[in-house]
Design a protein around this motif. Structure first.
Motif, short mmCIF file in Angstrom:
data_model
loop_
_atom_site.label_atom_id
_atom_site.label_comp_id
_atom_site.label_asym_id
_atom_site.label_seq_id
_atom_site.Cartn_x
_atom_site.Cartn_y
_atom_site.Cartn_z
N THR A 123 72.16 -25.05 -25.13
CA THR A 123 72.55 -24.03 -24.34
C THR A 123 72.72 -24.69 -22.73
O THR A 123 72.30 -25.64 -22.39
CB THR A 123 71.65 -22.77 -24.15
OG1 THR A 123 70.44 -22.82 -23.52
CG2 THR A 123 71.79 -21.91 -25.50
N ASN A 124 73.52 -23.88 -21.93
CA ASN A 124 73.81 -24.42 -20.51
C ASN A 124 72.52 -24.62 -19.89
O ASN A 124 71.67 -23.82 -19.53
CB ASN A 124 74.48 -23.42 -19.57
CG ASN A 124 74.97 -23.93 -18.28
OD1 ASN A 124 74.97 -24.90 -18.13
ND2 ASN A 124 75.49 -23.19 -17.49
N ASP A 125 72.07 -25.95 -19.33
CA ASP A 125 70.98 -26.57 -18.73
C ASP A 125 70.78 -25.91 -17.37
O ASP A 125 71.87 -26.05 -16.66
CB ASP A 125 71.18 -27.91 -18.64
CG ASP A 125 70.20 -28.56 -20.01
OD1 ASP A 125 69.93 -29.66 -19.88
OD2 ASP A 125 70.00 -27.65 -20.81
N THR A 182 53.73 -37.75 2.74
CA THR A 182 53.37 -37.14 1.76
C THR A 182 54.78 -36.56 0.89
O THR A 182 55.67 -35.97 1.70
CB THR A 182 52.34 -35.95 1.83
OG1 THR A 182 51.38 -36.46 2.40
CG2 THR A 182 51.91 -35.45 0.37
N VAL A 183 55.05 -36.95 -0.52
CA VAL A 183 56.18 -36.47 -0.91
C VAL A 183 55.85 -35.62 -2.27
O VAL A 183 54.96 -35.78 -2.87
CB VAL A 183 57.03 -37.65 -1.46
CG1 VAL A 183 58.17 -36.97 -2.42
CG2 VAL A 183 57.51 -38.48 -0.11
N ASP A 184 56.64 -34.59 -2.37
CA ASP A 184 56.33 -33.62 -3.40
C ASP A 184 57.53 -33.46 -4.32
O ASP A 184 58.71 -33.20 -3.75
CB ASP A 184 55.91 -32.15 -3.03
CG ASP A 184 54.60 -32.03 -2.72
OD1 ASP A 184 54.11 -32.09 -1.48
OD2 ASP A 184 53.66 -31.99 -3.61
N ALA A 185 57.31 -33.28 -5.46
CA ALA A 185 58.61 -33.34 -6.46
C ALA A 185 58.21 -32.31 -7.66
O ALA A 185 57.02 -32.31 -8.24
CB ALA A 185 59.17 -34.48 -7.03
N ALA A 186 58.97 -31.53 -7.93
CA ALA A 186 58.75 -30.49 -9.12
C ALA A 186 60.13 -30.31 -9.85
O ALA A 186 61.03 -30.25 -9.33
CB ALA A 186 58.25 -29.20 -8.38
N VAL A 187 59.70 -29.95 -11.21
CA VAL A 187 60.70 -29.56 -12.23
C VAL A 187 60.52 -28.11 -12.60
O VAL A 187 59.20 -27.87 -12.84
CB VAL A 187 61.38 -30.61 -13.14
CG1 VAL A 187 60.15 -30.80 -14.03
CG2 VAL A 187 62.39 -29.77 -14.23
N LEU A 188 61.33 -27.01 -12.49
CA LEU A 188 61.20 -25.68 -13.15
C LEU A 188 61.94 -25.71 -14.31
O LEU A 188 63.25 -25.71 -14.60
CB LEU A 188 61.60 -24.63 -12.01
CG LEU A 188 61.00 -24.41 -10.87
CD1 LEU A 188 61.33 -25.46 -9.75
CD2 LEU A 188 60.96 -23.09 -10.63
N LEU A 189 61.07 -25.50 -15.48
CA LEU A 189 61.66 -25.64 -16.81
C LEU A 189 62.49 -24.03 -17.12
O LEU A 189 61.90 -23.08 -16.78
CB LEU A 189 60.75 -25.59 -17.84
CG LEU A 189 59.84 -26.83 -17.81
CD1 LEU A 189 58.63 -26.93 -18.77
CD2 LEU A 189 60.68 -28.24 -18.12
N HIS A 190 63.94 -24.45 -17.43
CA HIS A 190 64.75 -23.05 -17.75
C HIS A 190 64.23 -22.41 -19.02
O HIS A 190 64.52 -21.19 -18.96
CB HIS A 190 66.01 -23.39 -17.65
CG HIS A 190 66.43 -24.57 -18.86
ND1 HIS A 190 66.76 -24.15 -20.12
CD2 HIS A 190 66.74 -25.77 -18.86
CE1 HIS A 190 67.18 -25.13 -20.86
NE2 HIS A 190 66.93 -26.10 -20.06
N GLU A 191 63.67 -23.19 -19.75
CA GLU A 191 63.06 -22.37 -21.14
C GLU A 191 64.22 -21.76 -21.99
O GLU A 191 64.03 -20.61 -22.85
CB GLU A 191 62.05 -21.27 -20.91
CG GLU A 191 60.64 -22.13 -20.28
CD GLU A 191 59.47 -21.39 -20.17
OE1 GLU A 191 59.49 -20.17 -20.54
OE2 GLU A 191 58.43 -21.76 -20.34
N ARG A 192 65.25 -22.27 -22.01
CA ARG A 192 66.39 -21.60 -22.77
C ARG A 192 66.66 -22.80 -23.98
O ARG A 192 66.07 -23.84 -24.14
CB ARG A 192 67.67 -21.69 -21.97
CG ARG A 192 67.62 -20.77 -20.91
CD ARG A 192 68.95 -20.48 -20.41
NE ARG A 192 68.58 -19.72 -19.14
CZ ARG A 192 69.66 -19.24 -18.51
NH1 ARG A 192 70.76 -19.15 -18.78
NH2 ARG A 192 69.34 -18.43 -17.37
N ALA A 193 67.15 -22.16 -24.95
CA ALA A 193 67.30 -23.00 -26.27
C ALA A 193 68.08 -24.25 -26.05
O ALA A 193 68.99 -24.25 -25.30
CB ALA A 193 67.99 -22.04 -27.49
N SER A 249 67.41 -27.29 -5.91
CA SER A 249 68.87 -27.30 -6.68
C SER A 249 68.63 -26.51 -7.98
O SER A 249 67.60 -26.95 -8.51
CB SER A 249 69.65 -28.64 -6.52
OG SER A 249 69.02 -29.35 -7.55
N VAL A 250 69.76 -25.85 -8.47
CA VAL A 250 69.78 -25.54 -9.96
C VAL A 250 71.37 -25.30 -10.21
O VAL A 250 71.86 -24.96 -9.19
CB VAL A 250 69.12 -24.12 -9.91
CG1 VAL A 250 69.61 -22.98 -9.00
CG2 VAL A 250 69.10 -23.72 -11.33
#
Lengths: 317, 317, 317
Positions: free
Chosen positions: C165-167, C151-162, C190-191
């Motif tokens: 600006t620096n992603d 089983t593989v899980d992948a996720a993205v956490l949105l930074h919610e900045r304008a 990672s971030v």
């Protein structure tokens, strides 16, 4: 999936209150709460149990604070109770946060008209552990099995300070004894040299119930800066039940603290409850606190008096 | 044990929002909530009921604030509702904290595309009681029985200030009338000299539903310091249902406040919902607010426009 | 009415802790929680589900904070989880706030003695996304169906900045593979230029279970101002089960960060659990962290050591 009960109490009044010379009409919360509890049968007479209980203001919906908790910022919290326990033939061991059994054995036991909530709750009862800083948390409790009608509770509240600093563990003791229509109780709590001890009796005959308690307090470094000293506190309550109706009277008097002149006070309440069911009642009461010049029970300014006329609904679920 | 229902709504979107010149991609909460409710049959046609409802941010898990509540510090709270009521042949008496019926009778009733939540919720509806300070709390409400399809709600919000100070009780009135496919509503609320009154109609024919409301506002000392004056606010909404699909359009226009030049705004939304079940839908919408130079609906700086493209999931439990 | 499960864990210990030279006896919470979860069968193999989970301090009753959440002011909150998801033959799509799968696949998986809670929890595991600011919120996740045990899980956490600006979106990846008694896992998050990657194995033979993970960290602008650099982190755990008894040993060692001399640390725990049932256990452990001169795992001052002797009860409901 598990066997869990969601329970609660919503108790809301509309009151005309008078605090000194200031009158206000408002809606008030009377210790409303919701919680989750459950027990698990472990076999061999052993049981595990838990209870989590959160107070909330039924008039606004915010969470409510609790003695000994840091500010809760209007959020819901389990300040009223967060307990896990194990019970068996040996009795019950309890860990966590729960209301002192010394209180249930005395002041709460005789408070029949609105279950010691809201503006008519017992303003004169004082517990130096509960109200004096340690609150109800970090507690290890033990309850004996029923020994011929006698049950004893003992608890220690850990002070959680670094070893070697001034020890301030709190202690709580309670005994309850039932003998037919007569119900007796004893409560004791202490921290440092401060303590309270109370004795309670309640008697039922036919449709009448009468009860009362006597409390002795000693406070060396709380309430007032230099220590309030000692105090005696008395209360009598009576109920007459007629069908769905209950007629209540409740009178308490606290003598002055030995180090604070004119700090005595008298509180009395006349109440009427109409039970729509076992879970739901409508009720009304008039309650009053007459404070001595240096007593400030239920009021903003010492020496003022407090009174309230209330109409309410209490619903348990 | 008691009959209690735990219920809720989780409504989460991923949106590309534009507030003036600033674009942001984010995850957003659309008025997610959880609550506990129940009723008790008291016999003789009488019922007791309660409802406790807490908002939360489905994107982060924090509790959410509510108009009229002191800061809730990100904790869960029953700011959305904390009510106890008694109902019978006489109607229903309600005590506590609950959303104005004037709102349900007008703005909420015609908001079909995302149940008036999130970035496409009605930005132009204004209630001087709910949003102007008193919130939804300390409320005594009464609802008539259904009289040939007509139901009327009336409520007073206690200001809870000392007697003799400036009275600011709030009032809320609503009427709902159903006649086959035609549904009519009226809402009114007032505090001091500020008021709003709204009229709503909704009509269903086949797979089409069309609705709308008109609101008249007057505000003498809120919104802007010197009082915004009066305003007219209009909204039209339409839905076409085809199997599991719903196609929505929703347009609102608020005229300028009489004391604030160029404070008019237009809001419109195009939406598509796909109902996976009665409880669960996936949806998408584009919504936009065009503000006049001195209007700041949904934006940081007056005169800016707002828009959002959203994809979402709503699940009721 | 709907099918909803109320669940939770109360895990309370009494401990003698030593933080450098300071000893304290206290009651402690070990990641107690309560929550609500449910699923809805949508037909055609499709399901909708949700989970809301709140932490609380079982010793006091307050709510607990969570990485990435603004201050929660002691109120209850769904910081631990607030998720809605849709699952089918395609796998599962998840929206909201939930714990990184990279953690479940590695550090959590081998933490058998007290499920990685409390004073013996893994002090050395580090995730730059979870603990470095983004927390667990604003997350879109996808889980594959089981592909022959994988089983593989992948996720993205949105930074919610304008935009512009620096992603700083966060990413989380996990893989779990089960092959009879052998269980393998991989976690990555990672971030910016910061990441952690971990590999885990766990093997069961008879009454023995042994597991371990290796983690590689890189941190360029977190932990210390100038960036800690890289680090290797190792852990081994073993369990021997005999009837209701479990004997545990757990040892971890983190090397120094490449940019911080003497920042290595060793943590070990010896534990004994007695399972009163599947849901309830009593247990005891001794745990210790030995910090290098510039390491501050679990302690107030860098270079100090931490130890605790604990007695506890854990009850799931």
């Amino acid at each position: 999936q598990s066997s869990v009960t969601l329970y609660g109490r919503i108790n809301t009044t509309v009151e005309r209150q008078k605090d000194g010379g200031v009158s206000t009409t408002g809606m008030f919360n009377n210790a409303s709460r919701w919680g989750v509890r459950g027990t698990e049968d472990l076999g061999g007479g052993l049981k595990a149990g838990f209870q989590l209980e959160s107070g909330f203001a039924s008039d606004t919906g915010t969470g409510t604070g609790w003695p000994g908790l840091a500010t809760v910022g209007n959020g819901l919290n389990f300040g009223r109770q967060s307990e896990v326990n194990l019970a068996g033939g040996f009795g019950m061991v309890r860990l966590g946060n729960f209301v002192p059994e010394s209180y249930y054995a005395t002041a709460d036991y005789v408070s029949m008209h609105n279950h010691d909530t809201g503006s008519s709750s017992d303003a004169l009862y004082y517990d130096p552990v509960w109200f004096g800083g340690l609150g109800t948390k970090n507690k290890i409790g033990y309850r004996t099995p029923s020994l011929g009608g006698l049950t004893v509770d003992a608890a220690v509240l850990l002070h959680e300070r670094a070893a070697g600093t001034n020890d301030k563990n709190g202690y709580d003791l309670a005994a309850n004894y039932n003998m037919g229509p007569l119900h007796l109780g004893l409560g004791y709590s202490s921290v440092d040299s401060n303590y309270q001890v109370g004795l309670r009796a309640l008697y039922t005959f036919g449709q009448f119930t009468v009860g009362g308690y006597y409390q002795r307090n000693k406070d060396d470094n709380q309430i007032v800066t230099t220590g309030a000293g000692t105090r005696n506190n008395f209360r009598l309550s009576g109920m007459y039940a007629l069908g769905a109706s209950e007629f209540h009277v409740n009178v308490g008097h606290a003598n002055s603290w030995s180090n604070v002149n004119d700090s005595d006070a008298t509180q009395w309440t006349l109440g009427y409850n109409y039970n729509l069911s076992k879970r739901t009642k409508v009720y009304t009461y008039y309650t009053r606190v007459n404070n001595g010049n240096n007593a400030g029970y239920n009021v903003t300014n010492s020496g003022s008096d407090f009174s309230s006329f209330a109409l309410g609904v209490r619903h348990n679920f």
